[in-house]
Scaffold this active site. Structure first.
Site, PDB file in Angstrom:
ATOM      1  N   CYS A   2       0.820  -1.201   0.000  1.00  0.00           N
ATOM      2  CA  CYS A   2       0.000   0.000   0.000  1.00  0.00           C
ATOM      3  C   CYS A   2       0.860   1.259   0.000  1.00  0.00           C
ATOM      4  O   CYS A   2       2.006   1.241   0.447  1.00  0.00           O
ATOM      5  CB  CYS A   2      -0.905   0.011   1.220  1.00  0.00           C
ATOM      6  SG  CYS A   2      -1.846  -1.502   1.455  1.00  0.00           S
ATOM      7  N   ARG A  27       4.231   0.179  -6.457  1.00  0.00           N
ATOM      8  CA  ARG A  27       4.155  -0.724  -5.319  1.00  0.00           C
ATOM      9  C   ARG A  27       3.044  -1.761  -5.478  1.00  0.00           C
ATOM     10  O   ARG A  27       3.018  -2.757  -4.771  1.00  0.00           O
ATOM     11  CB  ARG A  27       3.923   0.076  -4.034  1.00  0.00           C
ATOM     12  CG  ARG A  27       5.071   1.001  -3.691  1.00  0.00           C
ATOM     13  CD  ARG A  27       4.699   1.985  -2.596  1.00  0.00           C
ATOM     14  NE  ARG A  27       4.560   1.338  -1.306  1.00  0.00           N
ATOM     15  CZ  ARG A  27       5.519   1.275  -0.392  1.00  0.00           C
ATOM     16  NH1 ARG A  27       6.705   1.779  -0.667  1.00  0.00           N
ATOM     17  NH2 ARG A  27       5.313   0.701   0.771  1.00  0.00           N
ATOM     18  N   TRP A  75      -3.471  -2.417  -1.316  1.00  0.00           N
ATOM     19  CA  TRP A  75      -3.251  -3.775  -1.830  1.00  0.00           C
ATOM     20  C   TRP A  75      -3.905  -4.715  -0.833  1.00  0.00           C
ATOM     21  O   TRP A  75      -3.527  -4.766   0.327  1.00  0.00           O
ATOM     22  CB  TRP A  75      -1.759  -4.048  -1.961  1.00  0.00           C
ATOM     23  CG  TRP A  75      -1.408  -5.311  -2.682  1.00  0.00           C
ATOM     24  CD1 TRP A  75      -1.426  -5.514  -4.022  1.00  0.00           C
ATOM     25  CD2 TRP A  75      -0.948  -6.533  -2.092  1.00  0.00           C
ATOM     26  NE1 TRP A  75      -1.004  -6.796  -4.310  1.00  0.00           N
ATOM     27  CE2 TRP A  75      -0.707  -7.445  -3.153  1.00  0.00           C
ATOM     28  CE3 TRP A  75      -0.715  -6.951  -0.782  1.00  0.00           C
ATOM     29  CZ2 TRP A  75      -0.249  -8.732  -2.930  1.00  0.00           C
ATOM     30  CZ3 TRP A  75      -0.264  -8.240  -0.565  1.00  0.00           C
ATOM     31  CH2 TRP A  75      -0.029  -9.116  -1.639  1.00  0.00           C
ATOM     32  N   ASN A  99      -1.053   1.336   6.320  1.00  0.00           N
ATOM     33  CA  ASN A  99      -0.302   0.242   5.708  1.00  0.00           C
ATOM     34  C   ASN A  99       0.087  -0.739   6.802  1.00  0.00           C
ATOM     35  O   ASN A  99       0.469  -0.316   7.898  1.00  0.00           O
ATOM     36  CB  ASN A  99       0.992   0.735   5.040  1.00  0.00           C
ATOM     37  CG  ASN A  99       0.730   1.587   3.825  1.00  0.00           C
ATOM     38  OD1 ASN A  99      -0.395   1.703   3.359  1.00  0.00           O
ATOM     39  ND2 ASN A  99       1.789   2.208   3.314  1.00  0.00           N
ATOM     40  N   GLY A 100       0.055  -2.033   6.503  1.00  0.00           N
ATOM     41  CA  GLY A 100       0.493  -3.024   7.469  1.00  0.00           C
ATOM     42  C   GLY A 100      -0.603  -4.036   7.777  1.00  0.00           C
ATOM     43  O   GLY A 100      -1.605  -4.143   7.070  1.00  0.00           O
ATOM     44  N   GLU A 483      16.057 -17.218 -11.664  1.00  0.00           N
ATOM     45  CA  GLU A 483      15.689 -15.811 -11.800  1.00  0.00           C
ATOM     46  C   GLU A 483      15.048 -15.530 -13.152  1.00  0.00           C
ATOM     47  O   GLU A 483      14.066 -14.789 -13.252  1.00  0.00           O
ATOM     48  CB  GLU A 483      16.921 -14.929 -11.583  1.00  0.00           C
ATOM     49  CG  GLU A 483      16.716 -13.446 -11.843  1.00  0.00           C
ATOM     50  CD  GLU A 483      15.690 -12.792 -10.936  1.00  0.00           C
ATOM     51  OE1 GLU A 483      15.297 -11.654 -11.247  1.00  0.00           O
ATOM     52  OE2 GLU A 483      15.258 -13.408  -9.939  1.00  0.00           O
ATOM     53  N   LYS A 487      11.274 -14.060 -13.713  1.00  0.00           N
ATOM     54  CA  LYS A 487      10.957 -12.860 -14.484  1.00  0.00           C
ATOM     55  C   LYS A 487       9.854 -13.133 -15.505  1.00  0.00           C
ATOM     56  O   LYS A 487       8.943 -12.332 -15.690  1.00  0.00           O
ATOM     57  CB  LYS A 487      12.209 -12.340 -15.211  1.00  0.00           C
ATOM     58  CG  LYS A 487      13.171 -11.604 -14.336  1.00  0.00           C
ATOM     59  CD  LYS A 487      12.588 -10.281 -13.863  1.00  0.00           C
ATOM     60  CE  LYS A 487      13.234  -9.851 -12.570  1.00  0.00           C
ATOM     61  NZ  LYS A 487      12.832 -10.586 -11.388  1.00  0.00           N
ATOM     62  N   GLU A 490       6.516 -13.515 -13.713  1.00  0.00           N
ATOM     63  CA  GLU A 490       6.030 -12.288 -13.095  1.00  0.00           C
ATOM     64  C   GLU A 490       5.329 -11.377 -14.089  1.00  0.00           C
ATOM     65  O   GLU A 490       4.276 -10.814 -13.776  1.00  0.00           O
ATOM     66  CB  GLU A 490       7.191 -11.509 -12.467  1.00  0.00           C
ATOM     67  CG  GLU A 490       7.719 -12.075 -11.168  1.00  0.00           C
ATOM     68  CD  GLU A 490       8.864 -11.255 -10.630  1.00  0.00           C
ATOM     69  OE1 GLU A 490       8.856 -10.984  -9.418  1.00  0.00           O
ATOM     70  OE2 GLU A 490       9.768 -10.879 -11.399  1.00  0.00           O
ATOM     71  N   HIS A 506      15.970 -36.157 -13.896  1.00  0.00           N
ATOM     72  CA  HIS A 506      15.237 -36.628 -12.727  1.00  0.00           C
ATOM     73  C   HIS A 506      13.832 -36.031 -12.657  1.00  0.00           C
ATOM     74  O   HIS A 506      13.333 -35.725 -11.573  1.00  0.00           O
ATOM     75  CB  HIS A 506      16.017 -36.311 -11.456  1.00  0.00           C
ATOM     76  CG  HIS A 506      17.345 -36.986 -11.386  1.00  0.00           C
ATOM     77  ND1 HIS A 506      17.517 -38.271 -10.921  1.00  0.00           N
ATOM     78  CD2 HIS A 506      18.583 -36.565 -11.774  1.00  0.00           C
ATOM     79  CE1 HIS A 506      18.790 -38.612 -11.003  1.00  0.00           C
ATOM     80  NE2 HIS A 506      19.461 -37.586 -11.516  1.00  0.00           N
ATOM     81  N   LYS A 605       5.642  -4.213  -5.199  1.00  0.00           N
ATOM     82  CA  LYS A 605       7.084  -3.974  -5.202  1.00  0.00           C
ATOM     83  C   LYS A 605       7.722  -4.279  -3.859  1.00  0.00           C
ATOM     84  O   LYS A 605       8.773  -4.899  -3.782  1.00  0.00           O
ATOM     85  CB  LYS A 605       7.355  -2.509  -5.586  1.00  0.00           C
ATOM     86  CG  LYS A 605       8.834  -2.170  -5.713  1.00  0.00           C
ATOM     87  CD  LYS A 605       9.474  -2.936  -6.851  1.00  0.00           C
ATOM     88  CE  LYS A 605      10.926  -2.585  -7.033  1.00  0.00           C
ATOM     89  NZ  LYS A 605      11.559  -3.434  -8.055  1.00  0.00           N
TER      90      LYS A 605
END
Length: 610
Positions: A2, A27, A75, A99-100, A483, A487, A490, A506, A605
Site C-alpha cells: 500500500c 508498489r 493492496w 499500511n500493514g 531468476e 521474471k 512475473e 530426474h 514492489k
C-alpha cells in the site's frame, strides 16, 4: 504494498496527493482514496476500486479544495478489493489511512462493537479510526487519543490521521512499516516511500518504530507513544526526481534494464582501491576479529533477492572458504536454526522493508548473531536494524519485477566476498587483483550485452503463445535460471521453471517435446561439456532450444533455434552478464502479450506483510 501520501501547508492538496499516489503505483494496488479537510472544516472523502484513474475521474466531477489531505493506494490483505474496503476509513470525526497488518483486529473489533461501533468494511485498518474515536471520548486530546489507540495494536502499521476538530494538525506514526516526512517551507509532506514526495523536497525525516509525528504548517514534533518528545534528524536525498521518470522508454522496466551499467558503476564507486587492489566497505562496521571469527554464514532473502543469495553462496564458499546456508526468509522464521554469535547473518532486500526478511533479521539478532544487510534504500528498516549495510546504488527501481536491483545485489555480494576473503586471507593477492580488474570492466561488458535488445525483441514473437518455458543452468548459473524463470512468470504470466541442468533427467525431461521452449545457459567453464550433453538430450526430444553462451560453438548452433552470444568475463562474475538477456526476453514477451509490465497483476514492489 500500500502507498500513503499526506500534505499540510499552503498549497491546494489534491494535486499533490494524486501526484504522490501516482509515483507509488509501482508498489502495486487495487483501489485508491483521498480525504481533504475543506474550507468549511469538514472532512470529505472519495474512494474508488481499481486504478488511480478511477479516483481521478471522481475528482474531476467533484472539486475538493483544501490544504490538508491524506491519500492511499491499497493492496488487499483483509477484504476483497472494493470501494468499501478502500482507504481512507472513517469513524466519527476521524479519518485514517493505514499500511500493514493488525494481528489482533478481530478481538479489538469485538470490543468496539460491544461499545456500539459499527463497521463499514471488512478490513483490519478500519478499527484504528474507531479506536481513536473511542479514546478521544475520554481525553478530547487528538495526539493522546492516537497514542492510546496505537498502544492497543499488535502488528505492523504506518498511519496518517486527520480530525475535523483539529484543522491544523496531521498525525502520522509507524511500527514496522516505512514512513518518511518531507520538510518544505511552511509545509510538510508525508509518504510511505521517498519517490512520493521527492519532487517537492529533498529534506527528509525518517520515522522510527514507535514514533508519532505531529505535523503543523510551521512546526514538527515527534513523540513516543507516551507523548515524550523524541529528537530527530533530517537527511538530504540526492536522488533526482528525474531518476524516477521513464526518460523516453516505453516502460520503467526497460529503462531500468538499460540503467544497469550505470547502477553497477555507482555500486562499485568508492569501494575499490585499485592501487592496493583492496575492497573498502566502511559501512560494514564489524571488527576484523568478528569477521575472522565466524564459522558459518546465513544468507536470508525473498524472491529475486533469494536468487542473488544463491549466487552469493557459490562466491563466499569458493573465495572466503566459509560454509554458507541460504534461507528463504519466510521459512527461516519458522524453523529452529542453529545460530549463535559465530554465525554471521546477511539479509538481502531491495526495499529494506520486506516483512519476512526483517523478521528473520530480528530473530537472528535475538540469537546473538551479528547482522549485515544488502539493500537499496537508505534509512530503511532493515538498514537501520543491521550492524552494517552495503547499499546497492541502483537508484529508485519503479518496475515491480526487479532488474537493476538484482544485478547490483550480485555486485554487492562480490564486494562483500572479496572484503571477507581480504580479512580472512583466503585469497591470493593475484586472484583478488584478477577479480577486481574484471569487476571494473563490468559496466562496459553489460553495455555490450544490452546491444542484444533488438535481436531478442525480434526473436520472441514465435513463442508468444507458449504455455511453458524451462530454464537450465549449472553451478552459479542455476540461480540465474531460477531468476529468468521468475521474471517470465512475473510479467508475462507464462509458466516457467528453473532447474539445475544435471537434474533434468530426474523429472523435467518428461515435459520436453516440440512445443516446449528450453533456455540453456551454456557458459564456457568447468561444466560446459556437461551442459552440452544436457542440450543433446533436449534436442533429441524436439525441444525448442534457446542458448545464451559466451562462446560461438558450431556444435551448439546446430542444436539451437536461438543463439545469443554475450561477452566473457571471470566465471564468478558471469551470472551478472547472463541475467540480462533473460530480463530482456521476459520483457519483450510480456510486451507482445500486452500485459501490464511495470505493475503485473497480484504483485507488489515492497512486500511489507507476511
Amino acid at each position: 504494498m500500500c502507498g500513503i501520501v499526506g500534505y499540510i501547508g499552503h498549497q491546494q492538496a489534491v494535486p499533490l496527493i494524486v501526484d504522490g499516489l501516482r509515483r507509488l503505483e509501482y508498489r502495486g494496488y487495487d483501489s485508491a482514496g483521498i480525504c481533504v479537510l475543506g474550507p468549511d472544516q469538514q472532512l470529505k472523502t472519495l474512494r474508488a476500486k481499481g486504478k488511480l484513474a478511477q479516483l481521478e475521474q471522481q475528482l474531476a466531477q467533484q472539486a475538493l479544495p483544501g490544504t490538508l489531505a491524506i491519500g492511499h493506494t491499497r493492496w488487499a490483505t483483509h477484504g476483497k478489493p472494493s470501494e468499501d474496503n478502500a482507504h481512507p476509513h472513517r469513524a466519527g470525526g476521524f479519518v485514517v489511512v493505514h499500511n500493514g497488518i493488525i494481528e489482533n483486529y478481530l478481538v479489538l473489533k469485538q470490543q468496539l462493537s460491544a461499545h456500539g461501533h459499527q463497521f463499514r468494511s471488512q478490513t483490519d485498518s478500519e478499527i484504528i479510526a474507531h479506536l481513536i474515536e473511542e479514546a478521544y471520548k475520554q481525553s478530547a486530546d487528538f495526539p493522546a487519543a492516537v497514542c492510546q489507540a496505537l498502544k492497543q495494536l499488535r502488528g505492523t502499521y504506518a498511519i496518517a490521521v486527520l480530525c475535523d476538530q483539529h484543522p491544523d494538525l496531521l498525525i502520522a506514526a509507524r511500527n514496522g512499516s516505512p514512513l518518511v516526512l518531507g520538510n518544505g517551507e511552511g509545509e510538510f509532506f508525508l509518504g510511505s516511500d521517498i519517490p512520493a514526495i521527492l519532487s517537492h523536497t529533498r529534506d527528509m525525516i525518517f520515522l522510527n518504530d514507535g514514533e508519532v509525528a505531529l505535523l503543523r504548517r510551521a512546526e514538527l514534533q515527534i513523540v513516543d507513544l507516551d507523548g515524550n518528545r523524541r529528537p530527530y534528524q533530517s537527511k538530504t536525498i540526492t536522488w533526482s526526481p528525474l531518476m524516477a521518470e521513464k526518460s523516453g522508454y516505453r516502460h520503467f522496466m526497460l529503462k531500468e534494464i538499460h540503467e544497469q551499467p550505470r547502477a553497477i558503476a555507482d555500486t562499485l564507486a568508492g569501494r575499490i582501491s585499485e592501487n592496493k587492489a583492496e575492497i573498502i566497505l566502511n559501512d560494514i562496521q564489524l571488527s576484523t576479529s568478528c569477521l575472522t571469527g565466524i564459522d558459518r554464514l546465513y544468507l536470508i532473502a525473498c524472491g529475486t533477492s533469494w536468487h542473488a543469495a544463491l549466487v552469493g553462496k557459490f562466491l563466499i564458499e569458493k573465495l572466503a572458504r566459509i560454509p554458507v546456508e541460504v534461507d528463504i526468509a519466510s521459512e527461516f522464521r519458522y524453523r529452529d536454526p542453529l545460530i549463535n554469535s559465530r554465525c554471521l547473518t546477511l539479509v538481502i532486500s531491495q526495499s529494506g522493508e520486506t516483512a519476512d526478511t526483517l523478521a528473520a533479521l530480528r530473530q537472528a539478532r535475538t540469537q546473538g548473531a551479528p547482522v549485515l544487510a544488502i539493500c537499496n534504500v537508505v534509512e530503511s528498516s532493515i538498514a537501520r536494524e543491521s550492524d552494517g549495510v552495503i547499499y546497492t546504488h541502483a537508484g529508485p527501481e519503479i518496475g515491480v519485477a526487479s532488474t537493476k536491483a538484482f544485478t547490483t545485489q550480485l555486485i554487492a555480494l562480490v564486494l562483500f566476498t572479496l572484503f571477507l576473503a581480504q580479512q580472512r586471507k583466503t585469497l591470493a593477492d593475484s586472484q583478488r587483483q584478477e577479480l577486481i580488474a574484471a569487476l571494473m570492466s563490468l559496466p562496459r561488458l553489460v553495455e555490450e550485452v544490452l546491444q542484444l535488445d533488438e535481436a531478442i525483441e525480434q526473436t520472441v514473437r514465435p513463442y508468444l503463445h507458449a504455455r511453458d518455458f524451462l530454464y537450465l543452468g549449472r553451478g552459479n548459473q542455476y540461480p540465474i535460471a531460477l531468476e529468468g524463470a521468475l521474471k517470465l512468470k512475473e510479467i508475462s504470466y507464462i509458466h516457467a521453471e528453473g532447474y539445475p541442468a544435471g537434474e533434468m533427467k530426474h523429472g523435467p525431461i518428461a515435459l520436453i517435446d516440440e512445443d516446449l521452449p528450453v533456455l540453456v545457459l551454456a557458459i564456457k567453464n568447468a561444466t560446459f561439456a556437461k551442459v552440452c550433453a544436457n542440450l543433446e538430450e533436449v534436442h533429441a526430444r524436439g525441444g525448442q532450444i534457446f542458448i545464451v553462451s559466451d562462446c560461438d560453438c558450431s556444435d551448439l548452433r546446430a542444436l539451437a533455434r536461438e543463439y545469443f552470444i554475450i561477452p566473457t568475463t571471470h566465471d564468478d562474475l558471469m551470472p551478472i552478464l547472463t541475467s540480462i538477456p533473460l530480463q530482456l526476453l521476459a520483457y519483450h514477451l510480456a510486451v507482445l502479450k500486452g500485459t501490464d509490465v511495470d505493475q503485473p497483476r497480484n504483485l507488489a514492489k515492497s512486500v511489507t506483510v507476511e
